[in-house]
Every structure is written in structure tokens, then in C-alpha cells.
Scaffold this motif. Structure first.
Motif, PDB file in Angstrom:
ATOM      1  N   ALA A 317      -2.562  -9.747 -13.208  1.00  0.00           N
ATOM      2  CA  ALA A 317      -2.396 -10.475 -11.445  1.00  0.00           C
ATOM      3  C   ALA A 317      -1.250 -11.712 -12.296  1.00  0.00           C
ATOM      4  O   ALA A 317      -0.419 -11.380 -11.038  1.00  0.00           O
ATOM      5  N   LEU A 321       2.323 -11.321 -10.218  1.00  0.00           N
ATOM      6  CA  LEU A 321       2.461 -12.005  -9.157  1.00  0.00           C
ATOM      7  C   LEU A 321       3.812 -13.247  -9.347  1.00  0.00           C
ATOM      8  O   LEU A 321       4.493 -13.890  -8.340  1.00  0.00           O
ATOM      9  N   ILE A 349      -8.474   0.719 -13.630  1.00  0.00           N
ATOM     10  CA  ILE A 349      -9.488   0.298 -12.260  1.00  0.00           C
ATOM     11  C   ILE A 349      -9.156  -1.299 -12.429  1.00  0.00           C
ATOM     12  O   ILE A 349      -7.906  -1.044 -11.484  1.00  0.00           O
ATOM     13  N   ALA A 350      -9.112  -1.664 -13.778  1.00  0.00           N
ATOM     14  CA  ALA A 350      -8.699  -3.251 -14.201  1.00  0.00           C
ATOM     15  C   ALA A 350      -7.432  -3.346 -13.531  1.00  0.00           C
ATOM     16  O   ALA A 350      -6.688  -4.437 -12.840  1.00  0.00           O
ATOM     17  N   ILE A 353      -6.344  -3.368  -9.410  1.00  0.00           N
ATOM     18  CA  ILE A 353      -6.619  -3.879  -9.272  1.00  0.00           C
ATOM     19  C   ILE A 353      -6.350  -5.425  -9.338  1.00  0.00           C
ATOM     20  O   ILE A 353      -5.407  -5.945  -8.117  1.00  0.00           O
ATOM     21  N   ALA A 354      -5.138  -5.580  -9.954  1.00  0.00           N
ATOM     22  CA  ALA A 354      -4.413  -7.099 -10.401  1.00  0.00           C
ATOM     23  C   ALA A 354      -2.861  -6.701 -10.162  1.00  0.00           C
ATOM     24  O   ALA A 354      -3.162  -7.371  -9.118  1.00  0.00           O
ATOM     25  N   HIS A 356      -2.756  -4.453  -7.693  1.00  0.00           N
ATOM     26  CA  HIS A 356      -2.961  -3.614  -5.820  1.00  0.00           C
ATOM     27  C   HIS A 356      -3.062  -5.450  -5.144  1.00  0.00           C
ATOM     28  O   HIS A 356      -2.768  -5.716  -4.070  1.00  0.00           O
ATOM     29  N   ALA A 357      -3.717  -6.049  -5.638  1.00  0.00           N
ATOM     30  CA  ALA A 357      -4.129  -7.680  -5.974  1.00  0.00           C
ATOM     31  C   ALA A 357      -2.768  -8.475  -5.294  1.00  0.00           C
ATOM     32  O   ALA A 357      -2.393  -9.314  -4.685  1.00  0.00           O
ATOM     33  N   ILE A 360      -0.350  -7.197  -2.102  1.00  0.00           N
ATOM     34  CA  ILE A 360      -1.213  -6.842  -0.727  1.00  0.00           C
ATOM     35  C   ILE A 360      -0.558  -9.096  -0.574  1.00  0.00           C
ATOM     36  O   ILE A 360       0.558  -8.743   0.307  1.00  0.00           O
ATOM     37  N   VAL A 361      -0.021  -9.830  -1.196  1.00  0.00           N
ATOM     38  CA  VAL A 361       0.531 -11.069  -1.366  1.00  0.00           C
ATOM     39  C   VAL A 361       2.279  -9.787  -1.271  1.00  0.00           C
ATOM     40  O   VAL A 361       2.769 -11.442  -0.297  1.00  0.00           O
ATOM     41  N   THR A 366      -1.603  -4.206   2.534  1.00  0.00           N
ATOM     42  CA  THR A 366      -2.666  -4.730   3.566  1.00  0.00           C
ATOM     43  C   THR A 366      -3.589  -3.961   4.055  1.00  0.00           C
ATOM     44  O   THR A 366      -5.284  -4.028   4.291  1.00  0.00           O
ATOM     45  N   TRP A 368      -5.523  -1.536   3.182  1.00  0.00           N
ATOM     46  CA  TRP A 368      -6.899  -0.870   3.070  1.00  0.00           C
ATOM     47  C   TRP A 368      -7.367  -1.719   2.637  1.00  0.00           C
ATOM     48  O   TRP A 368      -8.683  -1.160   3.216  1.00  0.00           O
ATOM     49  N   ASP A 369      -7.290  -3.049   2.340  1.00  0.00           N
ATOM     50  CA  ASP A 369      -8.084  -3.592   2.545  1.00  0.00           C
ATOM     51  C   ASP A 369      -8.301  -4.365   4.674  1.00  0.00           C
ATOM     52  O   ASP A 369      -9.083  -4.579   4.383  1.00  0.00           O
ATOM     53  N   LEU A 389     -11.846   2.338  -4.121  1.00  0.00           N
ATOM     54  CA  LEU A 389     -11.317   2.443  -5.471  1.00  0.00           C
ATOM     55  C   LEU A 389     -11.762   3.581  -6.636  1.00  0.00           C
ATOM     56  O   LEU A 389     -11.731   4.258  -6.354  1.00  0.00           O
TER      57      LEU A 389
END
Lengths: 427, 427
Positions: A317, A321, A349-350, A353-354, A356-357, A360-361, A366, A368-369, A389
Motif C-alpha cells: 500500500a 501510494l 485479497i490482501a 486491499i492495498a 484499492h486503497a 481511491i487516492v 471511489t 465502490w467505497d 470484496l
């Protein structure tokens, strides 16, 4: 035949560029320009006829994730590898790498390519080692022809991108050895080549014959993913002279591949403490002129075997970033055993998550959230599950809870903050 | 009786400061100075006689983690809460908060305090709500005397720190409502107070009577953890006017508590996208004069119910990297149900990974990673297992793998990079 890189350089927009542009909600010109500059790649070998989900990797695009699958010499089961492929696809992997070792490796690769609707990568030196062992030879006896013939075979099979460790030179190894490391080399491919170099007293043949390798990749328009054989295998070994010496090499090798019209991905570490991730991404972007950065994890501590999907998701993540483009997952079984199907699932999955996080940045996905948050506001549990997810997992939790008569969850019951505020708003 | 804060201000080094100094390998003077300035707290209510693991939280110290346990109205089982306490302790939690709701909440709190060798926190307003409901009253009928009498009871029980939502003022709520949010208030305590304010048309009584609350906490030397009732419950709601208005209040309330000789922790979000975490930590440190920052997660995306220990570990690692001091775990069951014992375990492990990844950046406990890496170099599997955060998990993976005759793992078998390099070094 012109490669996609050459077409981009000539201002030609291909069908693949249009597909990626549409998926990323960007203009085809943006994608073309990125490929021409080398900041975007679309790995796609035309012989991979089952590739339906063409994806771009690089600047301005969504963060992509990769799942490593494949057999080991102690555990060979084609069916299980196909299951791993399917579960990785189910949870949203953007690519798979077949890292098979052992006697069935050629079958596994062909089956995976035939079934994979996503791009497939390999590390050809593993097959080289296997073919040599069939002839009772060791890896140290490898000739460049052995390597080239495996690349050709795999390119014919339809491999979209290949990890090739051309950057691990004698200079880089000397640099590492002079400085000292806890864990010297933890890359399998890197270790093969160090053995070769030490035995033969010669430079890494994948460096020496790099032009020949590139020329063959160009013939099939296969993307080179330049491997980082020097990646640290311990957080306390990170960002050392050997690693950075190799990264300098990777930048030069990227330039050569681009000059020949071949797309390039740069591979990166590995084990890096949290505070060094930003510098690692920046260095790659500077030294390799913005080539897409493909990181393995990175893992941010060594103390959690069994949970390295989490240590890798934290590092991934942060890397994304700061600009990393492509995250190779890490599974909970990393450092302990070959992953099984469930490990593959948890790893994807892990990693997702990283990714997708960071998406969105980057202003992507976004919605989805937003939809999840809106369904929480409505206490709409079915919608929350459908948006999860991992729907089965979310449903399992929901169904195992004593829900009671109120439309809330057992965390707070009737004291649910959302419910209270709805009531307060009603007055 | 002088509080620890007053003693520090008067240059007195207490036994607790010496214990923390020793554990953190810092001087007692450093700890004393930190407590005097408010950048360090040692939550310790002398009536909590079972507290053996006294810990400091704050600047220059290891990152600490908290596990929330406690019953819900739909699921009340004292034995299970004790099991949760024990598993949280086993995997290294530095504190537990008892957030029990339901008719057995007083028993659960007393039992947990009696058994917990680590600091215990509570959110007294939950008991206030319970006591009112016994009298057939609603939370909107709360008088400040009801609140103060619960604080006194819990302080007598030995609670070390209490979450009190004094910062959620009408100004902050108006600010939030004017701007608009997807999910308004997701703090249970915050929601109670908003209901109270709306019903009574008056300012938050925990704000109005803050001096009385502080004066009572001082009597027992209980640390105030000023709650963030306005914390965002959706990544798309983060860092909005309501949240920052409350944070401004928290800074002023912290100053008042310090002036009265009471230790302060500041609570923080919640749901924050990755790129806003640094600013959130910086703002807290600036607006609250360096008071220890206690974050819930933060969660960096809303799409992964069932895996919020991972979304929270990513956010927590980043928050701590930027200076957060205390990480409240998030379990996989967050947003779905009350956590069970296994959820507590996974939550603590994920949070511990995040905290430790930052500890090594702070130069603390790097020996743990060093020893793990050295045992990997020696292919010493027993030592790797013994050094693992979750030994049983690591052993399970190791034992379930077809290890074969070589001292390697099934990921690579005889092609293990470490093994190859050992062979190459032998020549």
C-alpha cells in the motif's frame, strides 16, 4: 512486425491501447504516450489467445496486482494449480506468474496460459534449470543458447511477460559482499546466476547477451520484467549498495530494451522497512526513467511468518501510494511452504486491499467505497455483503451473529450509532 | 495526593517512570519530562492492583496497541470475554478496553480489571446508558450526576483510562451537518451525546461540565482519553469540517486537563484514505500540543468487511510511521458482528505487526528481525518458528508441508536461494 512500443512511438493507437484507455477512463492518446515514453506497459503476447482481460500497468493507471502460482519439486499437482488460478481470478488478480519448478513445469505453464484470461508471466531460468537437469547438467553449465531456446519456447506458448535477471552483475555482487548482508541472495533466479558467475568466473550471461535476449523478446513482442536478483531478504539488509548497484544496471538495461522497441517493467524488493519505501520508489522512478515498478510486497518486518500477506499489504500500500504500479502478492505461507489454494486467496485479497486503497487516492473506483458507505447508512446488510470484496466471508460473519430483532449488528445492538442518528434525525 | 502529571511537573521521578524508562531503554528523566509536557502518559490507576505491565504511551516510545473486548446486548458471555482477554495478552496487546454493553457489563468490567496485568480502559457513557435503562430512562434524560457517579464507580474499580466524548459540541455537529456526510456519526458514545443535545437543545454536558469530570478523574489519577465522537465512518467522509472542529476542541480540552494535573490521550479516526493519514497525525500533534495520539485503525478502504484487520493494519502502520502513539486494533468482524476469540487474536496480531514495523523504524526491537533473518540464513526452522509472532501458525504451515529430505521449504525445494548461495560460498 512492429511491437506495441514501436507503434506507440510512431503515434499509432492500437486496439489494446483503446481497451486499456476505456477501462481506465483515460484517453487512448494518454495510453499511447505512456507506452512511447515507457511509463506504461500493456503486456500482451499475441500467441496468448485466451487473454481477454488486457490490462495496462503504469503511470496514472489503477494499481495492478499479481499472484504467483506454480508447483515445487516437492509438491506437483496440476489440478491444484488450476484451482489456484481460478481463485486468484475470482478475487481480482490482474495477472498470474507461473513459477513452477519440478518435472511437470512445462505442462503447468501451457495449461495456465491456455486458461488464463489475464496476462501470464514466467521466470524462464527455472525451465532452463529443469532442461539442464534432464541432461544431467547443472545450472552452472548453462549456455546462452539454452536460455534463448527456453525464451523462444515460452514465447511460442504465449507468455506475456518474462522475468529476466540481467542486472545482477559481478559489480553488484561484489558490492554486496564487501558491505555484508545477513541474508545474501534470496532470489531463486538471482541465486542461479550467482552460482553460474562464481563457477565460471565470468559476468552474468543474461547481462552479456542482453541484446540477443531483447532481440528475441522483440520478435514475439514479449514484455521484459527485469528481475532484481539482489533484492534484500531481510528488512535489515535493505537499500544497500548491492541493491542500488543493481538498480543502476536496471535503468541502463531498460533504456536498451526501449531503444529496441521492447516494453519494460522493473522489479523491486522485497524486504524494506516502512521509512525506506518512499526512497526506494523514487529511486526506481528516477534511475529507470519512470518505468513501471513491480514490487514484491514489500514486507515491512520479518517477525510474522504465517501473516506475510499482511506485512506485504502494508508495504505494498505504501509503495503504491508513492508510485509503485504493480504489486506482487505475498501469501501467508511465504517463508514457510508453497502456498495452497487458500493461501492464494488470502494473498490476492490482501494485495487487492492495498491496491484499492491507493486507487481511491488516485481518484479511481471511489464509487465502490461510496456505495458501501451508503448501504451502511441504510443498514442494508444484503447490499453490504454484495459489495464486499469477499462476499462469502462477509455473509458468514453476518449469519453467524445473533442478530436479534433489530436491523443492526451484534457489535452494538440497539445502541448502533447509525441507528441512533437515524432516530435522532427523525426527532 | 499529587497525580503522576503533577509529580512530573515538580521534577519527581516515580517508580512507574523508572519501570517505563527501563523497558524503553530511555532515561527516567526523559519519561518524566515527557509526562510533564504531556507527550507521554503512563495510565495507571492505583486501584488496579493486578496491573503488573505498566506501560508508557507517547513520544519516543514503542508503539502501543489496544484490543477492544466486551459483551454486546445480543451476546453476553463472561467466560468468552475472559478468553478474549487472555488471547489478546498472549499475542502482545499493551492494553484492553472493555466496551461491554448489556446487563452483565458491570461484572465483565470488574472481572477484566481483576485479571488484566495490562492497563484497562472503558467508555463510561455505556454504563450510564445501562443504569438509566434500569430506571426506565433513556440516554436523553442523563444528568451530569449520572455520568459523574459512573466515573467514580469505574475509577474505584481500577479503570486506568476512560474515553470521554467532551469534544463533540453543537458547533462541531452543525459544521458536519452543514457540509454533509455519507455516514454522519459512527461513534456509539458520540451518537448518545448527539441524541442528548438534539433532545435537550443544549450543549454536550460532557463539555459543559468538563471541569467537574476532570476534577473527579484527578482524584483517582485516571487518564482521560478524549473521544472523537465526530470521527468519520467512511473514507469519503474523512478530514471534514466537523472532524477538525472537534479536533480543535480536543486541543483546548487537553490543555485544561493538563492544567489540572490529569494525563491526556487524544483519540482519532477511524476511516481515512492513505494520503490523508500524515496530515491527520500532524494536525493532532500541532493542535493538541503533542499529546499521545490514539487511532482506531485507521481503515483505508471500506470495501473489505471480513478483512478490516488488514485495512486497519495498513492505516495503523502509516499513522504510527507519521507519529501516532497508540493503535486501537480492528478485527476481521468489524462492521459485521461482535468479535469472537479468534477475531480478537487476528486483530491483535495485525495491529502488532503494524506497531512492530514502526518500532524497527524507531530503532526499537530490531534484534527480533535480526535473529529471524539469521535463523533463515542458517535454515534453522525451529528457531524461525520460535521467533514467530504466532508460533503455532508458523509451525502448522511448516508441518503441513512435504519437506522432503533437504533442510529447505517446499516453496523452492532444492532450488532454495539461501541453500544455493551457501553451496556457492563453499565453492
Amino acid at each position: 512486425m512492429e511491437t506495441i512500443k514501436e507503434k506507440a512511438a510512431n503515434g499509432i493507437i492500437t486496439e489494446e491501447m483503446e481497451i486499456v484507455a476505456k477501462e481506465e477512463a483515460l484517453s487512448p492518446e494518454y495510453i499511447m504516450k505512456g507506452i512511447a515514453e515507457g511509463t506504461i506497459v500493456i503486456p500482451f503476447n499475441k500467441k496468448h489467445t485466451s487473454l481477454k482481460k488486457i490490462k495496462g500497468i503504469g503511470k496514472g493507471l489503477r494499481v495492478k496486482i499479481n499472484a504467483n502460482i506454480g508447483t515445487s519439486p516437492y509438491h506437483m499437482d496440476l489440478e491444484e494449480e488450476i484451482e489456484k488460478l481460478e481463485i486468484a481470478l475470482k478475487f481480482g488478480t490482474d495477472s498470474v506468474m507461473d513459477l513452477s519448478l519440478g518435472s511437470i513445469l512445462n505442462n503447468v505453464r501451457k495449461e495456465i496460459i491456455n486458461r488464463a484470461p489475464v496476462m501470464v508471466g514466467t521466470v524462464p531460468i527455472y525451465q532452463v534449470g529443469f532442461e539442464l537437469s534432464k541432461k544431467k547438467k547443472s545450472i552452472e553449465e548453462m549456455k546462452i543458447e539454452d536460455f534463448l531456446s527456453v525464451i523462444r519456447e515460452q514465447a511460442e506458448d504465449g507468455v506475456d511477460f518474462m522475468t529476466i535477471h540481467s542486472g545482477i552483475t559481478m559489480d553488484a555482487v561484489n558490492s554486496m559482499e564487501k558491505e555484508g548482508r545477513i541474508l545474501d541472495i534470496v532470489s531463486r533466479g538471482g541465486a542461479f546466476l550467482v552460482k553460474w558467475m562464481k563457477k565460471n568466473g565470468k559476468e552474468n550471461p543474461l547481462f552479456t547477451y542482453y541484446d540477443e535476449i531483447i532481440s528475441l523478446l522483440k520478435e514475439y513482442d514479449v514484455t521484459i520484467s527485469i528481475g532484481d536478483g539482489m533484492r534484500p531478504g531481510a528488512v535489515l539488509d535493505s537499500t544497500d549498495r548491492g541493491q542500488i548497484q543493481e538498480l543502476l544496471n536496471l535503468g541502463e538495461l531498460a533504456q536498451k530494451a526501449w531503444d529496441a522497441g521492447v516494453q519494460v517493467i522493473i522489479e523491486g524488493p522485497g524486504h524494506i522497512p516502512l521509512n525506506e519505501i518512499e526512497a526506494n520508489v523514487l529511486l526506481e522512478k528516477k534511475l529507470c526513467q519512470g518505468a513501471p515498478f513491480y514490487v514484491l510486497g514489500p514486507i515491512v518486518t520479518d517477525i510474522a511468518p504465517g501473516y506475510d500477506h499482511i506485512t506485504g499489504a502494508i508495504g505494498g500500500a505504501l509503495a503504491a501510494l508513492y508510485g509503485a504500479d504493480f504489486l506482487c502478492y505475498v501469501t501467508p505461507s511465504e517463508h514457510l511452504k508453497l502456498p495452497d489454494t487458500n493461501d492464494v486467496k488470502l494473498g490476492v485479497i490482501a494485495s487487492k486491499i492495498a491496491a484499492h486503497a491507493v486507487d481511491i487516492v488516485r481518484g479511481k473506483d471511489t464509487e465502490w467505497d461510496r456505495k458501501m458507505s451508503e448501504s451502511r447508512k441504510r443498514l442494508d446488510w444484503e447490499e453490504q455483503i454484495n459489495l464486499s470484496l469477499d462476499k462469502e466471508k462477509a455473509r458468514g460473519y453476518r449469519e453467524s451473529s445473533e442478530i436479534g430483532e433489530e436491523n443492526v449488528c451484534t457489535m452494538c445492538g440497539k445502541y448502533c450509532a447509525i441507528k441512533q442518528i437515524i432516530e435522532a434525525e427523525k426527532g
